[in-house]
Every structure is written in C-alpha cells, then in structure tokens.
Design an enzyme around this catalytic site. Structure first.
Site, PDB file in Angstrom:
ATOM      1  CE1 TYR A 169      -4.008   2.067   0.603  1.00  0.00           C
ATOM      2  CE2 TYR A 169      -2.684   3.161   2.293  1.00  0.00           C
ATOM      3  CZ  TYR A 169      -3.813   3.109   1.495  1.00  0.00           C
ATOM      4  OH  TYR A 169      -4.752   4.113   1.586  1.00  0.00           O
ATOM      5  CE  LYS A 173      -3.459   4.757  -1.655  1.00  0.00           C
ATOM      6  NZ  LYS A 173      -4.510   5.161  -2.624  1.00  0.00           N
TER       7      LYS A 173
END
Length: 270
Positions: A169, A173
């Site tokens: 994740y 990002k």
C-alpha cells in the site's frame, strides 16, 4: 451540454469533494460496486445534484476507457476526482498493486488524454507513501514515468521484494504521488492541472475496517499521538480539494494532522 465531473470511487471523501465543486456539473460516479455507486448517487441526487452512475473496474484499462467514453456522451470532461482504491486490510498484495498503483496510473493517463483545456483533477493518495524510507531518484523516476503496462514488472514491485500488505500500500501511494507529478507536466500542455492529496486517518467505512482489523491498535495509536490527537473527516479533505481544484497548483498536499511529523520526529518515533 454541461462539463462532466468524473467521480471514481463511491465513498465519503469523494462525495464530500463532489458536493463542494459539482453543483453546476454533470457528475458521473464510477465504482466497481454498483450498489455503492447507486447509494452515493441517490444521496447526491436528493441534494440537488445532476448525477449518473456507471460500473468501472480500476484494475482494467478497457473498463476505464469505457467509463470515460460513456461519460463523454454528456459533455466534455472538465474535472476528475479519484478516490478509488483498496486498503491493506481489504486486499492482497497483488490486488493492492493492481488497483491502487496500476489502476490509478491508467486512470490519470486516460483522463489526461481527454481532459478539456483548463480542466482540473485530484487523486487521493495517502500519508503512507510519505512514511516509507526513501527509494532513491532512480526508482522514483521509474514509478513516475514507466509505461503503465510495464509498471507491475518493476523489480521494486515484485512480491518477493514486498514485506506485507501495508508495504504494498505504501509503494502504491508513493507511486500515486510520483505519477501525479509526471502527469502534471502532460496535463499542463493543455493548461489542465492534476494534484494529489495524501490524507492521514480519515473516518470512513474503509477506515473503520482498518480500526477493526489486525492493525487497528496501530492506527488508533497513530492518530492519538499525532499533534491534533484525532482522526480527520471527509469534509476536511474536501476543504483542501476545493482549494486545489480552484487554484493554479500542481502538487501533493499532506493532510494528516501532523501524524507523519510525529512518525519521524515525535512520539510515534519511539
């Protein structure tokens, strides 16, 4: 025909932003879950907005292109709000990379091809991308500029090089922010702008899943020890988005109540 606002991801943050800037637009909500899209569309319709909803799978370029083409039947694409994605507690490493990283890159590329002159967009990244160690200029450039169809072949994104779902994740990002920087140059050639916002912990159904997941204590500790001492709200993110989409900016804004500062220099660093 009105300008079209693309709202990708039927959630609280996206709706809060769209309610600030979409009052004179044709809003086309896209989500993989049509039930979610309909719920948000119904709320906005009953508040006086002109809204339609369509299915779109952010992990599929053809689905993204079909969504954009359907939206163009209502007018020129003037705005993009991208809040779609999955969280570390919701999905596998592979799904996180396919949706949050690859899918966002494709969406920005495809919308960039059709965005009208002086159009604007915002994509929601995360503070997680700011809390990683530095990857170095070479990897940053790869994340920013590699052809979308080759992104998932990068060495840094291979499963054996990823610690866990949270690390995946964070990589996604970080890529979002770098991708926005590269796309800002392309969009700028038609006087259009694209920004990213990196929120901290914002109370939404997705965040509540995280609070109740295996990293719940970690997240609760994070906002408790951040300078503001609480999680944020969708409307606070919308405040920033409204500013970015009305001013001449091309940047990433960290909106996390000081959590990242505390992670490096405060109580979260202990």
């Amino acid at each position: 025909m009105r300008d079209v606002l693309l709202l990708v991801g039927a959630g609280q943050i996206g709706m809060a932003i769209a309610r600030r800037i979409g009052f004179d637009k044709k809003i086309i909500i896209g989500d993989k879950n049509l039930d979610n899209a309909k719920k948000i569309a119904d709320i906005m319709y009953n508040a006086g907005f002109d809204v339609n909803y369509l299915e779109v799978d952010l992990a599929d370029r053809i689905s993204i292109k079909n969504y954009i083409q359907e939206a163009q039947k209502y007018g020129q694409i003037g705005m993009l709000i991208n809040v779609a994605g999955v969280s570390p507690s919701q999905a596998s490493i592979e799904t996180i990379l396919k949706v949050d990283l690859y899918g966002t890159a494709v969406l920005l590329e495809e919308v960039g091809k059709v965005i009208k002159p002086y159009g604007t967009g915002v994509t929601i990244s995360s503070q997680s991308g700011h809390r990683m160690e530095a990857l170095g200029s070479e990897i940053d450039e790869q994340l920013a500029t590699t052809d979308c169809e080759d992104l998932l072949s990068l060495s840094v994104l291979q499963v054996e090089n990823i610690k866990d779902n949270l690390h995946a994740y964070q990589l996604a990002k970080r890529c979002n922010v770098k991708r926005v920087m590269a796309e800002a140059v392309k969009w700028g050639k038609k006087k259009a702008r694209i920004n990213s916002i990196s929120p901290g912990i914002i109370v939404t159904p997705l965040a509540i899943d995280e609070f109740n997941g295996k990293r719940g204590a970690f997240y609760k500790n994070m906002f408790a020890k951040a300078p503001v001492g609480r999680p944020g709200t969708a409307d606070e993110v919308a405040n920033v988005a409204e500013l970015l989409m009305s001013e001449n900016t091309d940047a990433d804004f960290l909106v996390d109540g000081g959590a990242t500062a505390a992670y490096f220099y405060g109580d979260l660093n202990k």
